[in-house]
Design an enzyme around this catalytic site. Structure first.
Site, PDB file in Angstrom:
ATOM      1  N   GLY B 686     -29.999  61.317  11.286  1.00  0.00           N
ATOM      2  CA  GLY B 686     -29.417  60.089  11.073  1.00  0.00           C
ATOM      3  C   GLY B 686     -29.271  59.317  12.573  1.00  0.00           C
ATOM      4  O   GLY B 686     -29.364  58.297  12.792  1.00  0.00           O
ATOM      5  N   GLU B 687     -29.190  60.303  13.602  1.00  0.00           N
ATOM      6  CA  GLU B 687     -28.823  59.771  14.814  1.00  0.00           C
ATOM      7  C   GLU B 687     -29.818  59.967  15.844  1.00  0.00           C
ATOM      8  O   GLU B 687     -30.215  59.387  17.047  1.00  0.00           O
ATOM      9  CB  GLU B 687     -27.399  60.169  15.578  1.00  0.00           C
TER      10      GLU B 687
END
Ligand SMILES: Cc1cc2nc3c(=O)[nH]c(=O)nc-3n(C[C@H](O)[C@H](O)[C@H](O)COP(=O)(O)OP(=O)(O)OC[C@H]3O[C@@H](n4cnc5c(N)ncnc54)[C@H](O)[C@@H]3O)c2cc1C
Ligand code: SF4
Lengths: 316, 726
Positions: B686-687
């Site tokens: 996600g990052e």
């Protein structure tokens, strides 16, 4: 938002008369600017006169061979009009460079001309702003303020805001004329050049309209031909106000017209700058931006204006 | 269950559901408007009133008086509570800003009152009637001068002797980079409905990434027993870290509810997202790199500063530097600088985002000085251990493969290498790349599963912040129980469910799937015992043991079987570094006249362990690349340095990337498995997608023009004077 009363107008003359008669009345067209400002209590009308039912939503040909653009024609419809696209392409290009598809569906010709500045200090009621509250001082001119987007010319010590419209820049280069009806029922024709006013000591006074005066249409003179272009320089590819925009009409002999957006409290054009077009961008900007007073954060707009025009001129 | 040693071959290595491209199971609800967000939960409690906040209009000082008379008399108003009416509320452990109470002002738009009325319009109109007087105190907002003062002070993290190695290095770089403050700018602003009508039990319907943290935070803020607080947040319209915390929407709604004796709902007005809640702090970073002629880094120093409220930690831009590249001599330090700005706290990939924006330009500059391909320069400095610590290996690192695969797929070798040397009409064309690094933590995570009539319900307080949690958790449960995906119903985001990892720090997917796996394993054991079997297989909706096959539908005959467990991650993980890696490749055009930079295509190659669902994972990565495009080219919370507030506090002024900014995006996932990450061998993505992408764009802009911009965002004003004449 302060509470307000509301009426639908069905006749232009009456709408203007009502606007002058009812205290704190304002017109509402698409509402895309006015409602935002009302929510923030930057505008606080006590009465709204809805002008959407006035039948001013048509584009018609004039006897002089030009076009009469109804005050209520949506920006989307205006940009898509075949006659506009063919004979006034700079207007279509400017319109579609503005806002977003959804906003343009609601935004109107008159509303677009009358949209207020996007100065961030104007938008924050906790900040001083001479335009919002005359005499308070200018939030954008204090030490450390954020002025990157603001004006470089035509500004004053009391206000450095720009007029954010794209459409108006094209209308200016096309020598458009604003038609109105006053509260007494008289009609007026105001050249776009005189329509928006410079701030001087009264930045709250932005246009030549009198209280209650209603815009009924904008008239374009007969087409002037030439190559027409609009370039809007901005930080992202869409849905952003111009850092600088350039409307250009260029005739085969090298003469032409040029107006700037994003630099001044009104669409910025000077006849003596137009005359320099055959001599290139630098010569034009030497005239057009003569007397510019940028802030440290927005001096770049001078170079940007020149380079934008230069690359448009180089395009052919 | 404890994950206390690397995973062996297991059912996920033969998976039928996990790792397969399933579209989001909550997608139809969302696109048809049937997934209710916090502010829309009209049906959860009767008699909802509406609250509207009032924010401070100064950055620092004390409130001397507040006049609420007119507001109280305004139509529809039920309650007005000012910050002077109550004692300063508590501050939770991971926060720095006081959300309400007392006369002290520490930042612009700090909440100082809430107005509660029958309708939104009434509350907003009344809020504007409150008059406040202040004793203003002077404050400083100049990060640059603070950094100059702080350089060389503090206790750096060192390896070897940086100064000596740097002095001896034949090729060196010493540059300063800056990144601006950034706003999460998620679509759904913070919003809560709170029922605390009787001042007893507190019920919240809110938008929060971390349900249990939220409960603990509210307990501390209001000094009440956490068991009296319940919280629901099943759908979240974007968080990016802004909703890791309880913010003043929840606090004001609670205070307002208690005062009005009715439930109150309150959504942050957009300007409050920038100036009331949290944001990513601006950073200033000085990077020095020394290398041998062969491109091996011998010395690296990264010294950074960021702003924060007292007690906060700012933006730790050095986060990746101890790990990412080799080098025997290192000097690394971050200086948090106290400043009266809204709370600086986690925003997507906190630390690495800002850090890689700088470090990956520095790497590009070094490669150029060394006359090396930037891809090869990075490969030359790959490391399989934490530099300086042979006892700390990476659990699984395939950075070099990301670089090679990415370069191949992008056509990197064919690019023009001379800055300013390629043109397409009015556009100068450039190519750039950058490495991506982001830690891959795991957090203990629990879940409960209920099996009835062959259908499984999963309950966990895990959240789905638009990431796909519903889907990957359903896939995990379906895989483990041998059920089809349609037989699994996932329920998230309620404090009555078992405590999960929550969504943050890209730990959510890896941790919460492990938690659901643990609960399913507990259910399998229960079923096995019930059937008197040792170690049956669960497949095709059946329990299978030798020739025996029992359908899950028939096992309990109408009875519900319930199992619950929590996955805990053992200490063995601490002996290694878990991280995710990537390589970004970007092509930009820079307008030769105006200096506008526009991305033309972008590609990311990612190493993030098992990809649980290629569709949702790809969405995460392209979302990160999109956010990174904004970060590279347009996003900046514009600081008014005189007054100390972010002036462009709406979505017209704070320019995130729009559709027209995002052309072709390609994502490649390496087929990697990290056996010591989780039983599913998965890490987060996600990052990762955001890390490094802005630098790849900045490097491409340099390649296009020959103009090096070291201050983000890379806007035209920073180039225009240096572009060639037209
Ligand atoms: C996020 C955002 C981005 C935008 N970006 C751009 C951009 O890039 N470029 C751009 O050019 N514009 C942009 N706009 C502005 C948009 O073009 C204007 O909001 C719109 O044109 C206003 O038209 P309207 O009909 O909605 O006006 P309204 O909001 O209805 O009215 C605006 C003003 O005009 C007055 N008025 C309306 N009709 C009449 C009339 N007939 N006679 C007299 N007075 C009248 C109203 O009283 C009011 O004061 C943006 C707006 C938003 C919200
Ligand atoms: S520039 Fe004009 S609009 Fe902006 S704060 Fe100053 S007076 Fe107000």
């Amino acid at each position: 938002m302060k509470s307000f009363s509301y009426e639908r107008a069905s006749n232009a003359g009456q709408a203007a008369a009502r606007a002058a008669e009812v205290p704190g009345a304002m017109f509402v067209a698409g509402g895309t600017n006015l409602l935002d400002l009302m929510k923030l209590e930057i505008e606080t009308p006590r009465h709204l006169i809805d002008v959407n039912g006035l039948g001013l939503d048509k584009v018609e040909e004039t006897e002089e061979g030009g076009l009469r653009l109804g005050a209520l024609v949506s920006n989307t419809d205006l940009a898509a009009d075949d006659r506009v696209r063919r004979d006034y392409p700079v207007l279509t290009r400017a319109l579609v460079a503005g806002a977003s598809g959804q906003l343009r569906n609601k935004a109107t010709t008159a509303g677009n001309l009358l949209q207020r500045t996007r100065c961030p200090y104007f938008y924050d009621t906790a900040m001083p702003c001479n335009k919002r509250s005359p005499g308070e001082g200018c939030g954008a001119l204090s030490e450390g303020a954020f002025s990157r987007q603001l004006g470089i010319i035509g500004t004053s010590d009391s206000c450095i805001a720009t007029h954010p419209s794209d459409m108006a820049v094209a209308l200016r280069v096309l020598d458009a004329v604003v038609e109105t009806v006053t509260p007494s029922g008289a009609t007026r024709r105001i050249p776009l050049e005189e329509f928006h006013q410079l701030p001087g000591d009264t930045p709250e006074k932005e246009t030549a309209l009198m209280d209650g005066e209603l815009i009924t249409s904008v008239v374009l003179p007969a087409p002037v031909g030439g190559k027409q272009a609009y370039y809007k320089a901005r930080d992202r590819a869409s849905y952003a106000f111009a850092l600088v925009s350039v409307a250009l009409i260029r005739q085969p002999d090298g003469s032409g017209r040029v107006a700037l957006g994003g630099v001044a409290p009104k669409p910025w054009r000077r006849p003596e700058a137009d005359a320099e077009l055959p001599n290139g961008a630098r010569a034009v900007m030497a005239r057009l931006l003569d007397g510019a007073r940028p802030t440290e954060e927005n001096t770049f707009k001078i170079t940007l204006a020149e380079r934008t025009l230069a690359s448009m001129l180089a395009e052919e | 269950m404890e994950f206390n040693k690397p995973a062996d071959q297991n059912l996920f290595d033969r998976s039928k559901v996990v790792g397969k491209p399933h579209t989001r199971i909550d997608g139809p609800l969302k696109v048809s408007g049937q997934a209710p967000y916090a502010y829309e939960r009209h049906d959860v409690v009767d008699g909802q009133l509406v609250g509207y906040p009032v924010g401070s209009t100064i950055a620092k000082g004390r409130i001397t008086s507040m006049n609420t008379e007119a507001a109280k008399k305004a139509p529809g108003v039920k309650a007005v509570v000012t910050t002077l009416d109550i004692e300063p509320l508590g501050i939770w452990d991971y926060n720095a800003a006081r959300l309400f109470g007392g006369d002290k002002v520490e930042h612009y738009h700090q909440a100082i009152a809430v107005v509660v009325a029958e309708t939104f319009e009434q509350a907003r109109a009344a809020a504007a009637l409150i008059e406040t007087s202040y004793d203003v105190e002077q404050a400083k907002f100049d990060l640059k001068s603070e950094f100059e003062r702080l350089q060389g002070t503090g206790e750096p993290d060192t390896v070897g002797n940086f100064d000596e190695a740097f002095a001896a290095a034949p090729v060196t770089l010493d540059e300063v980079y800056t990144t601006p403050s950034e706003s999460h700018a998620m679509m759904e602003p913070h919003a809560s409905i709170v029922d605390w009508s009787d001042g007893g039990d507190m019920k919240l319907w809110t938008s929060n990434q971390m349900i249990e943290w939220g409960r603990q935070a509210l307990a501390k803020i209001f000094s009440i027993d956490p068991d009296r607080i319940s919280l629901e947040s099943p759908y979240i319209g974007g968080g990016f870290g802004a909703k890791l915390w309880v913010c003043s929407d929840a606090v004001l709604a609670a205070v307002g509810s208690r005062a009005a004796g009715r439930p109150v709902k309150l959504a942050m007005p957009r300007p409050f997202v920038a100036n009331n809640t949290t944001h990513r702090s601006a950073t200033i970073q000085r990077i020095k790199i020394g290398a041998a002629e062969d491109g091996k880094i011998t010395a690296i120093s990264h010294e950074a500063a960021s702003h924060t409220l007292l007690g906060g930690s700012g933006e730790n831009a050095i986060a990746q530097t101890p790990y990412f590249y080799a080098g025997d001599n290192r000097y690394i330090i971050h200086h948090p600088v106290e400043m009266n700005l809204p709370e600086a706290n986690a925003m997507r990939a906190p630390g690495e985002t800002a850090g890689l924006m700088a470090l990956e330009i520095a790497m590009d500059e070094m490669a150029e000085k060394l006359d090396m391909d930037p891809v090869e320069f990075r490969i030359a400095n790959d490391t399989q251990i934490k530099p300086g610590n042979p006892m700390k290996p990476f659990s699984d690192r395939h950075f070099v493969e990301c670089l090679r695969r990415g370069a191949d797929a992008f056509g990197w070798a064919d690019r023009n290498k001379t800055p300013g040397g390629q043109r397409d009409g009015n556009w100068l064309i450039g190519h750039g790349m950058a490495g991506a690094y982001r830690g891959a933590p795991t957090m203990k995570s629990g879940a409960r599963v209920r099996l009835k009539d062959g259908s499984l319900t999963v309950e966990t307080d895990m959240t789905d912040i638009g990431t796909g949690s519903y889907t990957i958790l359903a896939q995990t449960a379906a895989e483990t129980m041998g059920l089809p995906l349609e037989a699994v119903d996932v329920q998230l985001g309620k404090s009555s469910y078992p405590v999960s990892s929550g969504s943050g720090g890209q730990w959510g997917a890896a941790s919460s799937t492990a938690g659901v796996y643990a609960a399913c394993v507990a259910l399998r054991q229960q079923i096995a015992e019930r059937l008197g079997l040792e170690d049956p297989r669960f497949e095709g909706g059946n329990v299978v043991d030798g020739d025996m096959e029992t359908a899950l539908v028939d096992i309990a005959q109408g009875e519900e079987l319930v199992a619950e467990d929590t996955m805990e991650f053992g200490d063995f993980k601490k002996n290694m570094v878990h991280a995710t890696f990537g390589a970004h490749f970007v092509e930009v055009g820079v307008h030769a006249g105006t200096g506008e930079t526009r991305v033309r295509r972008m590609l990311a190659a990612c190493d993030a362990g098992r990809i649980l669902n290629p569709i949702t994972a790809r969405s995460q990565v392209i979302g990160g690349m999109t956010m990174g495009t904004g970060g590279a080219l347009s996003e900046e919370l514009a600081l008014d340095q005189g007054r100390g507030f972010f002036a462009n506090h709406d979505l017209a002024g704070y320019e995130v990337a729009v559709h027209a900014d995002i052309p072709h995006q390609e994502v490649i996932f390496l087929d990697t498995l990290d056996v010591s990450a989780t039983p599913l061998k998965a890490k987060g993505v996600g990052e990762l997608g955001l890390c490094g992408v802005a630098a790849a764009i900045a490097n491409a802009a340099y390649n296009a023009t020959g103009v090096r911009v070291r201050d983000y965002p890379v806007t035209l004003d920073k180039m225009i004077d240096k572009l060639p004449a037209i």
